[in-house]
Design an enzyme around this catalytic site. Structure first.
Site, short mmCIF file in Angstrom:
data_model
loop_
_atom_site.label_atom_id
_atom_site.label_comp_id
_atom_site.label_asym_id
_atom_site.label_seq_id
_atom_site.Cartn_x
_atom_site.Cartn_y
_atom_site.Cartn_z
N ASP A 250 0.86 -1.17 0.00
CA ASP A 250 0.00 0.00 0.00
C ASP A 250 0.91 1.23 0.00
OD1 ASP A 250 -2.26 1.67 0.41
OD2 ASP A 250 -1.77 1.71 2.55
N ASP A 252 -0.05 5.07 1.04
CA ASP A 252 -0.18 6.00 2.17
C ASP A 252 -0.19 5.26 3.51
OD1 ASP A 252 -0.62 8.62 0.69
OD2 ASP A 252 -2.16 7.35 -0.20
N ASN A 293 -5.34 3.05 -3.28
CA ASN A 293 -6.62 3.73 -3.54
C ASN A 293 -6.35 5.23 -3.58
OD1 ASN A 293 -7.88 1.26 -3.28
ND2 ASN A 293 -8.91 1.73 -1.34
N CYS A 331 -6.32 2.97 -7.86
CA CYS A 331 -7.76 3.03 -8.13
C CYS A 331 -8.18 4.49 -8.01
CB CYS A 331 -8.53 2.17 -7.11
SG CYS A 331 -10.29 2.61 -7.07
#
Ligand SMILES: [Mg+2]
Ligand SMILES: [Zn+2]
Length: 432
Positions: A250, A252, A293, A331
């Protein structure tokens, strides 16, 4: 589809006497034989050899190609024409989409897969690109997040520049219409002359981002490294014939500090030890893949250009530590309406927004990733859920949100670590 190989190199730096550079033995076989084999494995058996220095050595060794089960046309350049000028000299043979390879690269690339992606993009030219551990002294490609090339950034770069870590791998797929952009007189080079001129003329050039092996062997050190990689199996292991384990991360709260919305490049700051941790993944030969995301695009809080700059800052900060991401998926969607400047077409339910596994599944499909042998590192249970849905093992880190969304998901990580460096240490140990 024809495969054009640029064989004009002299090999001065390799100290070759009586041999043109493409004939340099690499772990017992002339490099050029290896390039022919790569194309044959991709189902391509029709070659155009552009020979120059010691052309007769190559012509005698390969002949018409029948000894190797292929067909070869030899074109001899009188005076050096450059990488593009040499292709122009063979233009009568190039009437359909064709591949160009430089005769000093060690590769194991599925050229048919590359060509298929090229055709889907609709581009005039596609360039094989990948990151390296020294982008600050490399010629770089700047591309939009959809892969369309915007600029070529030749070295040297300003010391404080924010640099996308994309390096061209001396491997292209071209439409025959590209040949009209090569100057009719004098020597010219694809990277330095023709591609920038094509961009200026509005032509569509596209990146083909790959995690397959492609490195030049033009110096004794690089040749030794390439032979080492071949003998250790690293060249074949990176090919599309083998499914590979990857480490997904991931962004962040894992790679960079969570500030609830990094909208500008200057706001991005790596978490402690993130650069060194990613470098360990790189050195282990495992693809490092970011899956993130970015719903603030849909909310209208940042533009896609802003996001591209933030990703370039991430590349730049990692490069300072000799580290890089092999691939990055994001995304752009968000499911709920209610933001003043929101972008309607991104306000959708998608299958890529974590906790959905879409980004991991897409990476696996595009790059032959073995999801069951892979790991994901995230700071939310949404990341863990995405990993589990993809069949991937997962480590939760206590940085960023530190798993604060636990109540919303019914899943557990395989391990909990304090931060990315500890997570990577655990994963590399578990992957042994
Ligand atoms: Mg996060
Ligand atoms: Zn999405």
């Amino acid at each position: 589809m024809k495969v054009v190989i640029l064989n004009g190199g002299k090999g001065t730096r390799l100290g070759l006497e009586g041999l043109p550079k493409p004939m340099v033995p690499v772990a017992g076989h002339p490099l050029l034989e290896r390039l022919v084999s790569v194309a044959v494995r991709s189902g391509l058996t029709d070659f155009v050899f552009l020979n120059g220095h010691l052309a007769e050595v190559i012509e005698q060794h390969f002949g018409d190609g029948s000894r190797f089960g292929v067909r070869i046309d030899h074109v001899r350049e009188g005076i050096p024409l450059g990488t593009a000028g040499a292709v122009r000299a063979a233009r009568k043979l190039l009437t359909e989409t064709f591949v160009v390879l430089y005769g000093d690269i060690l590769i194991d690339v599925d050229l048919a897969h590359f060509a298929a992606a090229h055709r889907r993009s609709g581009a005039m030219v596609s360039l094989f690109v990948h990151p390296n551990d020294h982008p600050h002294d490399s010629d770089l490609v700047d591309a939009a997040t959809d892969g369309r090339i915007r600029a070529f950034l030749p070295k040297p770069h300003p010391a404080d520049a924010i640099l996308p870590n994309l390096v061209s791998g001396a491997l292209y797929v071209l439409e025959p219409t590209a040949i009209a952009h090569i100057p009719t007189a004098g020597a010219s080079d694809w990277g330095h002359d023709v591609f920038p001129a094509m961009l200026a003329a509005g032509c569509h050039l596209h990146t083909y981002r790959s995690i397959e092996y492609a490195k030049d062997i033009g110096t004794p050190e690089r040749l030794a490294r390439g032979e080492g990689d071949l003998e250790a199996g690293r060249v074949e292991r990176a090919s599309r014939r083998r499914a590979r384990a990857a480490i997904f991360m991931d962004r962040d709260g894992v790679l960079n500090t969570e500030i609830n919305g990094v909208h500008r490049a200057a706001q991005l700051e790596l978490t402690a030890g993130a650069g060194a941790a990613v470098r360990r993944v790189n050195r282990a030969g495992i693809p490092a893949i970011c899956v993130t995301n970015q719903p603030d695009l849909a909310k209208g809080l940042m533009s896609i250009e802003d996001l591209g700059q933030v990703f370039a800052k991430l590349d730049t900060d990692l490069a300072m530590e000799g580290a890089y991401l092999d691939l990055l998926y994001f995304c752009p969607h968000h499911p709920e309406a209610g933001w003043a400047g929101e972008v309607a077409e991104l306000k959708v339910r998608c299958d890529c927004r974590k906790p959905a596994p879409g980004m991991l599944l897409l990476a696996a499909e595009e790059h032959c990733i073995d999801l069951a042998a892979s790991w994901m590192v995230g700071d939310r249970y949404a990341d863990i859920q995405a990993a589990k849905a993809a069949g991937t093992k997962a480590v939760l880190v206590r940085t960023g949100h530190g798993g604060a969304d636990r109540d919303r998901y019914d899943c557990e990580p395989d391990h909990v670590a304090s931060d990315l460096p500890e997570a990577i240490g655990f994963i590399l140990n578990a992957m042994q």
